[in-house]
Design an enzyme around this catalytic site. Sequence first.
Site, PDB file in Angstrom:
ATOM      1  N   SER A 191     -13.193  63.601  15.391  1.00 27.59           N
ATOM      2  CA  SER A 191     -11.993  63.672  16.228  1.00 27.59           C
ATOM      3  C   SER A 191     -11.769  62.410  17.044  1.00 27.59           C
ATOM      4  CB  SER A 191     -12.069  64.886  17.160  1.00 27.59           C
ATOM      5  OG  SER A 191     -12.094  66.080  16.407  1.00 27.59           O
ATOM      6  N   HIS A 208     -12.381  63.728  22.073  1.00 31.90           N
ATOM      7  CA  HIS A 208     -10.947  63.764  21.770  1.00 31.90           C
ATOM      8  C   HIS A 208     -10.175  62.892  22.764  1.00 31.90           C
ATOM      9  CE1 HIS A 208     -12.632  67.357  19.953  1.00 31.90           C
ATOM     10  NE2 HIS A 208     -11.544  67.525  19.238  1.00 31.90           N
TER      11      HIS A 208
END
Length: 326
Positions: free
Chosen positions: A210, A273
């Site tokens: 991610s 993220h």
Amino acid sequence: MSDPFAVCAEEENRPMVEGGPRTMAADHDLEMEDMNLNMDRDMEGELEEEQEMREDGGREDPFKSKKVHRVVSKWMLPEKVRRTYLERANCLPPPVFIISVSLAELAVFIYYAVWKPQKQWITLDTGILESPFTYNPEKREQAWRFVSYMLVHAGVQHIVGNLIMQLALGIPLEMVHKGLRVGLVYLAGVIAGSLASSIFDPLKYLVGASGGVYALMGGYFMNVLVNFREMIPALGIVRLLIIILIIGSDMGFALYRRFFVPADGSPVSFAAHVAGGFAGMSIGYTVFSCFDKALLKDPRFWIAIAAYFACVLFAVFFNIFLSPAN
């Protein structure tokens, strides 16, 4: 009376004056010869051009399609640089980086899901947490884990979501910017993700690509915002909505894995993220906005790199001297 035959002979022997019948015939013959020569030259030129086209056709990039490149240019570039891209557009080299990374991630997932027995494919726990690729806060001295964690995923939703995002966005980005620049942005997001997780969530494991995916999205997102009017406003709105939808769903899964995991499961950090997104919005935006310029001559690139390395040095210092995981 004069002899008519003598008169005719005299006229034949008389020299031709300019503009006379014989001169006009000669000029006509010369014009015809010039026309024939020009036609021969034209025919030769056409044959040479046809031969060159055939030779070029034999060497033509098999992946090249002007229609595809036109669509890619509308989605990836502002209008002012699209012509430059289309003039030199090709798929040589093809998008090797993003495809190779995706295949490696898929292979590792299949290994732990099939060859390493799991209770279920939806959320993998024991196998991936014991993997030598996973970022483990207790094994931070194994520096490769700060990068290799991107190869391991927490379940079917995790791997499928990341693969769809990075292939759908990474392939056209690599067609435009080539693998070196896309790889730089992707790996910058991966490293930023693991270092941020080690600071803000220092006791939690970390898996998934991610960080790299969010770096690509962050760089593209900033380009869409800055060049919104030049990148087709209607499609620009669609792009923003798609990005927001993808980010929202992926962040939802990450938050679930962090805060709502079952009691017998293992929470996974989501800080990667956010850090990957910021890396993309700084380094990624600079790299992707320099399509028709030399990247190393852009002062914005060096400012972004300097800020990035300052954060990396702080993270390394934190991990060595201040981390609760010590």
